[in-house]
Design a protein around this motif. Sequence first.
Motif, PDB file in Angstrom:
ATOM      1  N   SER A   1       0.896  -1.169  -0.013  1.00 51.97           N
ATOM      2  CA  SER A   1       0.186   0.103   0.119  1.00 51.97           C
ATOM      3  C   SER A   1       0.848   1.177  -0.074  1.00 51.97           C
ATOM      4  O   SER A   1       0.382   2.341  -0.400  1.00 51.97           O
ATOM      5  N   LEU A   2       2.247   1.052   0.565  1.00 50.89           N
ATOM      6  CA  LEU A   2       2.981   2.308   0.477  1.00 50.89           C
ATOM      7  C   LEU A   2       3.468   2.817  -1.127  1.00 50.89           C
ATOM      8  O   LEU A   2       3.957   3.751  -1.378  1.00 50.89           O
ATOM      9  N   LEU A   3       3.386   1.754  -1.866  1.00 54.66           N
ATOM     10  CA  LEU A   3       3.458   1.795  -3.612  1.00 54.66           C
ATOM     11  C   LEU A   3       2.968   3.026  -4.121  1.00 54.66           C
ATOM     12  O   LEU A   3       3.390   3.829  -4.858  1.00 54.66           O
ATOM     13  N   THR A   4       1.699   3.226  -3.879  1.00 52.14           N
ATOM     14  CA  THR A   4       0.834   4.262  -4.442  1.00 52.14           C
ATOM     15  C   THR A   4       1.432   5.880  -3.969  1.00 52.14           C
ATOM     16  O   THR A   4       1.810   6.437  -4.925  1.00 52.14           O
ATOM     17  N   PRO A   5       1.717   6.097  -2.720  1.00 58.65           N
ATOM     18  CA  PRO A   5       2.336   7.281  -2.543  1.00 58.65           C
ATOM     19  C   PRO A   5       3.752   7.442  -2.999  1.00 58.65           C
ATOM     20  O   PRO A   5       4.249   8.633  -3.611  1.00 58.65           O
ATOM     21  N   LEU A   6       4.526   6.389  -3.125  1.00 63.94           N
ATOM     22  CA  LEU A   6       5.825   6.369  -3.722  1.00 63.94           C
ATOM     23  C   LEU A   6       5.729   6.741  -5.153  1.00 63.94           C
ATOM     24  O   LEU A   6       6.453   7.628  -5.426  1.00 63.94           O
ATOM     25  N   GLU A   7       4.901   6.097  -5.666  1.00 68.17           N
ATOM     26  CA  GLU A   7       4.872   6.213  -7.134  1.00 68.17           C
ATOM     27  C   GLU A   7       4.318   7.706  -7.552  1.00 68.17           C
ATOM     28  O   GLU A   7       4.679   8.474  -8.440  1.00 68.17           O
ATOM     29  N   ARG A   8       3.518   8.190  -6.698  1.00 68.94           N
ATOM     30  CA  ARG A   8       2.978   9.641  -7.078  1.00 68.94           C
ATOM     31  C   ARG A   8       3.801  10.695  -6.711  1.00 68.94           C
ATOM     32  O   ARG A   8       3.829  11.529  -7.642  1.00 68.94           O
ATOM     33  N   VAL A   9       4.662  10.390  -5.721  1.00 70.47           N
ATOM     34  CA  VAL A   9       5.594  11.728  -5.658  1.00 70.47           C
ATOM     35  C   VAL A   9       6.764  11.469  -6.617  1.00 70.47           C
ATOM     36  O   VAL A   9       7.346  12.601  -6.852  1.00 70.47           O
ATOM     37  N   TRP A  10       7.245  10.239  -7.188  1.00 74.66           N
ATOM     38  CA  TRP A  10       8.208  10.230  -8.019  1.00 74.66           C
ATOM     39  C   TRP A  10       7.902  10.788  -9.261  1.00 74.66           C
ATOM     40  O   TRP A  10       8.689  11.558 -10.041  1.00 74.66           O
ATOM     41  N   ASP A  11       6.644  10.355  -9.691  1.00 77.68           N
ATOM     42  CA  ASP A  11       6.143  11.037 -11.017  1.00 77.68           C
ATOM     43  C   ASP A  11       5.957  12.560 -10.806  1.00 77.68           C
ATOM     44  O   ASP A  11       6.296  13.012 -11.926  1.00 77.68           O
ATOM     45  N   HIS A  12       5.485  13.333  -9.868  1.00 81.34           N
ATOM     46  CA  HIS A  12       5.564  14.570  -9.683  1.00 81.34           C
ATOM     47  C   HIS A  12       6.960  15.110  -9.897  1.00 81.34           C
ATOM     48  O   HIS A  12       7.061  16.257 -10.445  1.00 81.34           O
ATOM     49  N   MET A  13       7.818  14.395  -9.202  1.00 77.63           N
ATOM     50  CA  MET A  13       9.244  15.001  -9.125  1.00 77.63           C
ATOM     51  C   MET A  13       9.785  14.830 -10.454  1.00 77.63           C
ATOM     52  O   MET A  13      10.334  15.922 -10.961  1.00 77.63           O
ATOM     53  N   VAL A  14       9.505  14.056 -11.074  1.00 82.19           N
ATOM     54  CA  VAL A  14      10.188  13.700 -12.829  1.00 82.19           C
ATOM     55  C   VAL A  14       9.455  14.668 -13.533  1.00 82.19           C
ATOM     56  O   VAL A  14      10.029  15.194 -14.506  1.00 82.19           O
ATOM     57  N   SER A  15       8.359  14.685 -13.530  1.00 86.56           N
ATOM     58  CA  SER A  15       7.574  15.539 -14.442  1.00 86.56           C
ATOM     59  C   SER A  15       7.509  17.107 -14.188  1.00 86.56           C
ATOM     60  O   SER A  15       7.251  17.923 -15.034  1.00 86.56           O
ATOM     61  N   ARG A  16       7.551  17.544 -13.081  1.00 87.85           N
ATOM     62  CA  ARG A  16       7.505  19.072 -12.706  1.00 87.85           C
ATOM     63  C   ARG A  16       8.614  19.696 -11.910  1.00 87.85           C
ATOM     64  O   ARG A  16       8.716  20.811 -11.850  1.00 87.85           O
ATOM     65  N   ARG A  17       9.507  18.827 -11.224  1.00 88.64           N
ATOM     66  CA  ARG A  17      10.360  19.377 -10.208  1.00 88.64           C
ATOM     67  C   ARG A  17      11.909  19.087 -10.543  1.00 88.64           C
ATOM     68  O   ARG A  17      12.502  18.877  -9.286  1.00 88.64           O
ATOM     69  N   MET A  18      12.182  18.495 -11.506  1.00 86.91           N
ATOM     70  CA  MET A  18      13.640  17.954 -11.738  1.00 86.91           C
ATOM     71  C   MET A  18      14.219  18.745 -13.034  1.00 86.91           C
ATOM     72  O   MET A  18      13.682  18.929 -13.997  1.00 86.91           O
ATOM     73  N   TYR A  19      15.393  18.880 -12.837  1.00 89.03           N
ATOM     74  CA  TYR A  19      16.270  19.454 -14.028  1.00 89.03           C
ATOM     75  C   TYR A  19      16.681  18.520 -14.923  1.00 89.03           C
ATOM     76  O   TYR A  19      16.506  17.311 -14.582  1.00 89.03           O
ATOM     77  N   VAL A  20      17.156  19.140 -16.168  1.00 91.86           N
ATOM     78  CA  VAL A  20      17.353  18.107 -17.140  1.00 91.86           C
ATOM     79  C   VAL A  20      18.709  17.270 -16.989  1.00 91.86           C
ATOM     80  O   VAL A  20      18.923  16.140 -17.522  1.00 91.86           O
ATOM     81  N   THR A  21      19.447  17.729 -15.957  1.00 92.18           N
ATOM     82  CA  THR A  21      20.725  16.622 -15.336  1.00 92.18           C
ATOM     83  C   THR A  21      20.378  15.754 -14.516  1.00 92.18           C
ATOM     84  O   THR A  21      20.972  14.725 -14.004  1.00 92.18           O
ATOM     85  N   GLY A  22      18.808  15.789 -13.975  1.00 92.43           N
ATOM     86  CA  GLY A  22      18.454  14.769 -13.207  1.00 92.43           C
ATOM     87  C   GLY A  22      18.652  15.291 -11.608  1.00 92.43           C
ATOM     88  O   GLY A  22      18.351  14.787 -10.585  1.00 92.43           O
ATOM     89  N   GLY A  23      19.260  16.709 -11.545  1.00 88.06           N
ATOM     90  CA  GLY A  23      19.407  17.096 -10.298  1.00 88.06           C
ATOM     91  C   GLY A  23      17.935  17.624  -9.729  1.00 88.06           C
ATOM     92  O   GLY A  23      17.111  17.966 -10.466  1.00 88.06           O
ATOM     93  N   ILE A  24      17.912  17.648  -8.284  1.00 89.71           N
ATOM     94  CA  ILE A  24      16.556  17.787  -7.527  1.00 89.71           C
ATOM     95  C   ILE A  24      16.942  18.901  -6.600  1.00 89.71           C
ATOM     96  O   ILE A  24      18.137  19.038  -6.091  1.00 89.71           O
ATOM     97  N   GLY A  25      15.910  19.793  -6.466  1.00 90.66           N
ATOM     98  CA  GLY A  25      16.465  21.055  -5.378  1.00 90.66           C
ATOM     99  C   GLY A  25      16.597  22.305  -6.072  1.00 90.66           C
ATOM    100  O   GLY A  25      17.816  22.621  -6.572  1.00 90.66           O
ATOM    101  N   SER A  26      15.724  23.079  -6.205  1.00 94.98           N
ATOM    102  CA  SER A  26      15.697  24.318  -7.065  1.00 94.98           C
ATOM    103  C   SER A  26      15.946  25.519  -6.189  1.00 94.98           C
ATOM    104  O   SER A  26      16.381  26.656  -6.747  1.00 94.98           O
ATOM    105  N   LEU A  27      15.998  25.499  -4.916  1.00 95.44           N
ATOM    106  CA  LEU A  27      16.270  26.673  -4.137  1.00 95.44           C
ATOM    107  C   LEU A  27      17.248  26.807  -3.094  1.00 95.44           C
ATOM    108  O   LEU A  27      17.329  25.881  -2.423  1.00 95.44           O
ATOM    109  N   PRO A  28      18.146  27.523  -3.398  1.00 91.91           N
ATOM    110  CA  PRO A  28      19.411  27.649  -2.436  1.00 91.91           C
ATOM    111  C   PRO A  28      18.932  28.079  -0.970  1.00 91.91           C
ATOM    112  O   PRO A  28      17.601  28.745  -0.862  1.00 91.91           O
ATOM    113  N   ALA A  29      19.561  27.895   0.047  1.00 91.81           N
ATOM    114  CA  ALA A  29      19.203  28.072   1.419  1.00 91.81           C
ATOM    115  C   ALA A  29      18.323  26.940   1.737  1.00 91.81           C
ATOM    116  O   ALA A  29      18.445  26.493   2.871  1.00 91.81           O
TER     117      ALA A  29
END
Length: 649
Positions: A306-334
């Motif tokens: 049952s943990l798979l659904t939230p895992l897939e949900r946040v992974w897909d959101h990260m890949v589709s909307r919050r990840m750089y073309v290098t695969g880097g994550i985290g767009s805000l310093p500080a």
Amino acid sequence: MNQAKILPGYWYDRLAVNAETAIFHQWEQLEASGSIENFRILTGETEGFREGWFFADSDAFKWLDAAARVYATHPSPRLAALMDDFITLIGRVQKTDGYIYTYNQIHFPDTRWANLQIEHELYCHGHLIEAGISHHQATGRNDLIEIAQRAADRIVADFKGKGPVYTPGHQEIEIALLRLYRLTEQADYLDTARQFIEQRGRQRGFGLSVFRQNSIVEKRKEVVKRQRQAHLAAHPDLTPFQVPAGNEAKKPWNITLRYTLNALTGKYLQQHAPVRAQTVPVGHSVRFAYLETAVSMLARESGDLSLLTPLERVWDHMVSRRMYVTGGIGSLPALEGFGNDYELDPEFAYAETCAALASMFWNWEMVQLTDRAQYSDLFEWQLYNAAGVGMGVEGTSYLYNNPLTCKGGVTRQAWYEVPCCPSNISRTWADLGKYLYTNDEKNVWVHQYVNSETVFEKCGNVNLKIETGFPWQGNVRIVVTPGETQAFSLHLRIPSWTKDTLLRINNEGHDFPTADPVDNEQTASGYDPRISRFFDIQRNWSSGDLVEIDFNMDIQLRRAHPKVKGHKGKVAVTAGPLVYCLESVDNYEVDIFNVQIDPTSLAEQFDSDLLGGTSVISAKSLDSTPLTFIPYYLWGNRGPSQMTVWVRA
């Protein structure tokens, strides 16, 4: 996991630098900066003042973890001696009941577990436990694993059965306890890890609690500051170690307000909602990815799918909307973490090396949980780009934050005030042979194409050997040698970045079936691992069977989603698993931030004399000015420079 033997080629050379240079450089820096000396001071062996952040122990423990993993494949007497001496020192520092945290033991000996959201006691213990596991697996010895288990048992005794107030601020202990459960099968470790995960985001009044903890932490810092001043006054000849200034990070104008709101709402620490209710990646990106790694591990070890659904949900959101073309994550310093959807300014990009590594750990757990190729695809992309950029070619310089546009102020450093990334890279690379394949009795999955050889005992002692030109060339030769003729399925990952793949089995051509259409929204970055898939070869395998694959590595121009500001009319140049960039040292007469390339002029060639040997992509601007692109992971190896991934086209 199988630890495949890495054979001569691209990764063989990089791992040699890791084992022969990087791991010893890191130890020297830990000694120079006081991280190791802190332990000697605590034993009374030397006189001095504790140096570094309150979580400095974690950097020493993580080095020990990396050293053990390096030793497993590159044993050396020098490395063994360093580990042995440090293990003895740790044993002398650890309290008889298992507790070990030099910050409290030196400055506040009557205090434990007081500021869990900020001071990282559990994070430090987690890295000690991981070091113990790695050392035991590498050497077969029990001295460090016994220290680690005493620490783990202390945590179980002090935390098991307690409520949401007793969750850690920086995730890591969950991973460590789950690794320890895999080794020992002691249920207390699984149960305590599950508790830390499931209790997260359930504390009422979290904002007020973290505000109070921060106030206490600041008062404790003042106490330590006064202690330091008194020590320096009593030792006027003492010259404290000066950490390099570090790199600049361009920040949005409102970053202080955003950081404060993130912290008080719990988002910064992923404490804003229970894990099962979290829908988007938020907060500090390393903590986020460590949490998701732990949740994936928990799903595997407990069987709670049952943990798979939230895992897939946040992974897909990260890949589709919050990840750089290098695969880097985290767009805000500080904040060192995620911004809003499509908020991917290349110059603001923090994209911490540790965040990419943590994402790789998460993807590795997910592919074992689901057998879906998209996770191995992102692992590869981050391995070569967002994580690969973190260590310089000589193994003695590192990048902590990784912008995609640098107009100055970011250079490779020998060390950092918070040196979490160097040993994290080293321990991941040292374990590369464990990330290439998985198998069961009737299946072998090839996740990464690396020159390597291994034996799958579960499949009846099947020997598998890969020879490849990756990451420069797409040719792959796989020699399959079972103990006797037998049937099993070989699952080959088809990378997201390739088209028109050619396959031959024993010199006979085979067609790849057309992939089913994938109804994915366009990603923010232009890179989409969800296109990747496994191609299955089911047959009776005989000794010496040969599988040959030619993956097309043509140059591709990737475009960001229209919602990503500032990217209109720009492209990122990629080929195979590599992202390329313009660096000023190669294009010194060009305004790399405004030059417009002629897409028809792009051509790739290999330069054996450049940076140890690398592919470069030559191009021309619209006014025929020559341009040179190098792999993004190599930028900054020739001194201070400017750089950009996104170019006008």
